[in-house]
Enzyme design. Structure first.
Site, PDB file in Angstrom:
ATOM      1  N   GLU A   1      20.116  -2.205  31.144  1.00  0.00           N
ATOM      2  CA  GLU A   1      18.837  -1.510  31.208  1.00  0.00           C
ATOM      3  C   GLU A   1      18.735  -0.430  30.142  1.00  0.00           C
ATOM      4  O   GLU A   1      19.691   0.266  29.829  1.00  0.00           O
ATOM      5  CB  GLU A   1      18.647  -0.936  32.613  1.00  0.00           C
TER       6      GLU A   1
ATOM      7  N   CYS B   1      16.935   5.944  26.423  1.00  0.00           N
ATOM      8  CA  CYS B   1      18.226   6.049  27.104  1.00  0.00           C
ATOM      9  C   CYS B   1      18.896   4.686  27.018  1.00  0.00           C
ATOM     10  O   CYS B   1      18.350   3.695  27.513  1.00  0.00           O
ATOM     11  CB  CYS B   1      17.979   6.466  28.556  1.00  0.00           C
TER      12      CYS B   1
ATOM     13  N   CYS C   1      30.114  -0.853  34.937  1.00  0.00           N
ATOM     14  CA  CYS C   1      30.963   0.293  34.598  1.00  0.00           C
ATOM     15  C   CYS C   1      32.293   0.124  35.325  1.00  0.00           C
ATOM     16  O   CYS C   1      32.326  -0.373  36.446  1.00  0.00           O
ATOM     17  CB  CYS C   1      30.284   1.597  35.042  1.00  0.00           C
TER      18      CYS C   1
ATOM     19  N   CYS D   1      31.941   6.274  40.337  1.00  0.00           N
ATOM     20  CA  CYS D   1      31.467   7.570  40.814  1.00  0.00           C
ATOM     21  C   CYS D   1      30.634   7.322  42.070  1.00  0.00           C
ATOM     22  O   CYS D   1      29.772   6.425  42.077  1.00  0.00           O
ATOM     23  CB  CYS D   1      30.650   8.268  39.742  1.00  0.00           C
TER      24      CYS D   1
ATOM     25  N   CYS E   1      26.703   7.114  42.076  1.00  0.00           N
ATOM     26  CA  CYS E   1      26.008   6.397  40.994  1.00  0.00           C
ATOM     27  C   CYS E   1      25.847   4.912  41.321  1.00  0.00           C
ATOM     28  O   CYS E   1      26.808   4.237  41.661  1.00  0.00           O
ATOM     29  CB  CYS E   1      26.800   6.566  39.696  1.00  0.00           C
TER      30      CYS E   1
ATOM     31  N   CYS F   1      18.312   8.712  36.292  1.00  0.00           N
ATOM     32  CA  CYS F   1      19.769   8.801  36.104  1.00  0.00           C
ATOM     33  C   CYS F   1      20.495   8.248  37.305  1.00  0.00           C
ATOM     34  O   CYS F   1      20.223   8.603  38.439  1.00  0.00           O
ATOM     35  CB  CYS F   1      20.206  10.254  35.975  1.00  0.00           C
TER      36      CYS F   1
HETATM   37  N1  SAH Z   1      28.725   7.173  32.268  1.00  0.00           N
HETATM   38  C1  SAH Z   1      28.211   8.315  31.628  1.00  0.00           C
HETATM   39  C2  SAH Z   1      26.757   8.188  31.215  1.00  0.00           C
HETATM   40  C3  SAH Z   1      25.805   7.506  32.164  1.00  0.00           C
HETATM   41  S1  SAH Z   1      25.351   8.332  33.626  1.00  0.00           S
HETATM   42  C4  SAH Z   1      28.397   9.515  32.506  1.00  0.00           C
HETATM   43  O1  SAH Z   1      28.767   9.343  33.654  1.00  0.00           O
HETATM   44  O2  SAH Z   1      28.206  10.618  32.012  1.00  0.00           O
HETATM   45  C5  SAH Z   1      24.098   9.512  33.162  1.00  0.00           C
HETATM   46  C6  SAH Z   1      24.047  10.744  34.077  1.00  0.00           C
HETATM   47  O3  SAH Z   1      23.439  10.439  35.350  1.00  0.00           O
HETATM   48  C7  SAH Z   1      25.418  11.293  34.397  1.00  0.00           C
HETATM   49  O4  SAH Z   1      25.436  12.695  34.336  1.00  0.00           O
HETATM   50  C8  SAH Z   1      25.603  10.837  35.822  1.00  0.00           C
HETATM   51  O5  SAH Z   1      26.586  11.604  36.451  1.00  0.00           O
HETATM   52  C9  SAH Z   1      24.227  11.015  36.378  1.00  0.00           C
HETATM   53  N2  SAH Z   1      24.003  10.314  37.636  1.00  0.00           N
HETATM   54  C10 SAH Z   1      24.686   9.282  38.149  1.00  0.00           C
HETATM   55  N3  SAH Z   1      24.192   8.922  39.352  1.00  0.00           N
HETATM   56  C11 SAH Z   1      23.159   9.766  39.604  1.00  0.00           C
HETATM   57  C12 SAH Z   1      22.227   9.871  40.669  1.00  0.00           C
HETATM   58  N4  SAH Z   1      22.266   9.042  41.697  1.00  0.00           N
HETATM   59  N5  SAH Z   1      21.279  10.824  40.601  1.00  0.00           N
HETATM   60  C13 SAH Z   1      21.211  11.643  39.508  1.00  0.00           C
HETATM   61  N6  SAH Z   1      22.049  11.581  38.473  1.00  0.00           N
HETATM   62  C14 SAH Z   1      23.029  10.643  38.509  1.00  0.00           C
HETATM   63 FE1  SF4 Z   2      29.917   4.960  35.335  1.00  0.00          FE
HETATM   64 FE2  SF4 Z   2      27.910   5.939  36.790  1.00  0.00          FE
HETATM   65 FE3  SF4 Z   2      30.243   7.207  36.760  1.00  0.00          FE
HETATM   66 FE4  SF4 Z   2      28.668   7.246  34.571  1.00  0.00          FE
HETATM   67  S1  SF4 Z   2      28.195   8.152  36.547  1.00  0.00           S
HETATM   68  S2  SF4 Z   2      30.891   6.872  34.648  1.00  0.00           S
HETATM   69  S3  SF4 Z   2      27.768   5.166  34.689  1.00  0.00           S
HETATM   70  S4  SF4 Z   2      29.875   5.142  37.576  1.00  0.00           S
END
Ligand code: SAH
Ligand code: SF4
Length: 378
Positions: A98, A111, A118, A122, A125, A348
């Site tokens: 995406e 973006c 991934c 996390c 996420c 995000c």
């Molecule tokens: N993998 C990288 C970049 C992609 S995530 C990283 O983790 O930094 C982009 C941003 O969105 C990151 O700061 C991530 O922590 C945040 N993010 C992930 N899940 C989210 C959610 N459910 N709500 C808001 N931000 C989120």
């Molecule tokens: Fe991967 Fe989501 Fe963690 Fe970023 S926030 S490292 S995309 S699992």
């Protein structure tokens, strides 16, 4: 996986300047041809050799036999009520990721994703629930921005202030520093002033904290950096972001202190997601300010974007405001970012594609059939 191609011509998209020059030299062409081609591909956005009119016709024909200029396909578009567009982009092996376009009044960010899925998990996420399918190549990464340029009709690269697509945020699916070489090459291509011309100050790469790659990225690419922090104790960060067990907070913050180019004029952004009852107390805000005290830092407070089955709730607007004010009182800039594209799951942490990790045996068969030659991450 919906579509694959068996085009065996070499794809020129994603080759760095040096690689393009070497490729053409091996093809029997002088270095200035690489300069001409670069201009066609990255300044004009041209994919058809037939229209590259500064090249002699026989050469155009010969090139078209051996080469192609690839482009991710815009397979589906969803538009949010706030103008954000989420694009499902499809690559040649049929995998999908995406890309999100976030337009603003006088600028616009794209973006982009760096992996399909991934490896990290996390807890907050949505992307983290999709296993890693594969790394994207440099061409597929920079190609997402070029597909956005196609969609906005923004070729040739505008050199005046009229650009709609001014910024790149590497914050889509995947952990960019786990796909280092491809991301580096894609960024160097995006930053090249004779092509896409997106300056390093208009690119922000977000990492979950892959400490050993941060300095190298700073030395070789040096765009702005954002860190997904989200917790200020190792215990909590271990739980929310398993990568913390490998690279704990002290190490991460040391790597930020050492990031080449970070200064008070060029601060590192710390992303901090506010989760109700988890990391949003006054003590958390104080500890956050203490930890970032000696760093050229700014904080972006992110409201939690929920997704089905996530198990977390966003902090209330009142709590977020209090958290932000307290950080301000402690000398840290900490605006609350308003989420974009939530209604279409484009915000995000909400991105996820249908691409599935395929069994190793099938991957092998496909590779042997020569359908795709991208490196698969372990
Ligand atoms: N993998 C990288 C970049 C992609 S995530 C990283 O983790 O930094 C982009 C941003 O969105 C990151 O700061 C991530 O922590 C945040 N993010 C992930 N899940 C989210 C959610 N459910 N709500 C808001 N931000 C989120
Ligand atoms: Fe991967 Fe989501 Fe963690 Fe970023 S926030 S490292 S995309 S699992």
């Amino acid at each position: 996986m919906t579509q694959t191609t068996t085009d065996s011509r070499t794809d020129l998209l994603g080759l760095t300047r040096d690689q393009l020059q070497a490729e053409l030299q091996a093809f029997g062409e002088k270095p200035f041809r690489a300069k001409q081609l670069w201009h066609w591909i990255y300044h004009q956005g041209e994919t058809d050799f037939g229209r590259m009119t500064t090249l002699a016709k026989p050469l155009r024909e010969r090139m078209a036999e051996h080469y192609r200029v690839g482009r991710p396909i815009l397979a589906r578009e969803q538009k949010s009520a706030d103008g954000t567009a989420k694009w499902l982009v499809r690559f040649e092996d049929g995998n999908e990721a995406e890309t999100v376009h976030i337009p603003e009044e006088d600028r616009g960010a794209v973006c982009i994703s760096t992996q399909v899925g991934c490896t990290l998990t996390c807890r907050f996420c949505h992307t983290g629930t999709q296993l890693l399918v594969r790394n994207l190549s440099a061409g597929e990464i920079v190609g997402q921005f070029m597909t956005a340029r196609d969609a906005c009709g923004e070729w040739p690269t505008p050199n005046d202030g009229s650009r709609k697509l001014t910024n790149i945020v590497v914050m889509g699916m995947g952990e960019p520093l786990f796909n280092y070489e491809a991301v580096r090459d894609a960024m160097l291509i995006a930053m090249d002033s004779e092509g896409l011309g997106i300056s390093r100050r208009r690119i922000t790469l977000s990492t979950s904290g892959v400490v050993p790659m941060m300095r190298r990225y700073g030395e070789e690419v040096n765009t702005d950096l954002a860190i997904s922090l989200h917790a200020v104790t190792d215990d909590l960060r271990d739980e929310l972001m398993p990568i913390n067990k490998k690279y704990p907070l002290d190490e991460l913050l040391r790597a930020c202190r050492d990031y080449p180019g970070a200064s008070n004029a060029r601060r590192i952004t710390f992303e901090y997601l506010l989760l109700k009852g988890i990391n949003d107390s006054e003590a958390d805000a104080r500890e956050l300010a203490r930890r970032l005290k000696d760093l050229p830092a700014k904080v972006n407070l992110l409201p939690f974007n929920s997704w089905p089955g996530c198990g977390y709730e966003p902090s209330s607007a009142h709590t977020m405001k209090k958290f932000s004010n307290l950080l301000n009182d402690l000398g840290l800039s900490a605006p609350i970012r308003s989420p974009r594209g939530r209604d279409i799951m484009a915000a995000c942490g909400q991105l996820k594609s249908e691409s599935q990790r395929e069994p190793k045996s099938r991957q092998r068969a496909r590779l042997e059939a020569g359908i795709v030659d991208d490196s698969h991450a372990s």
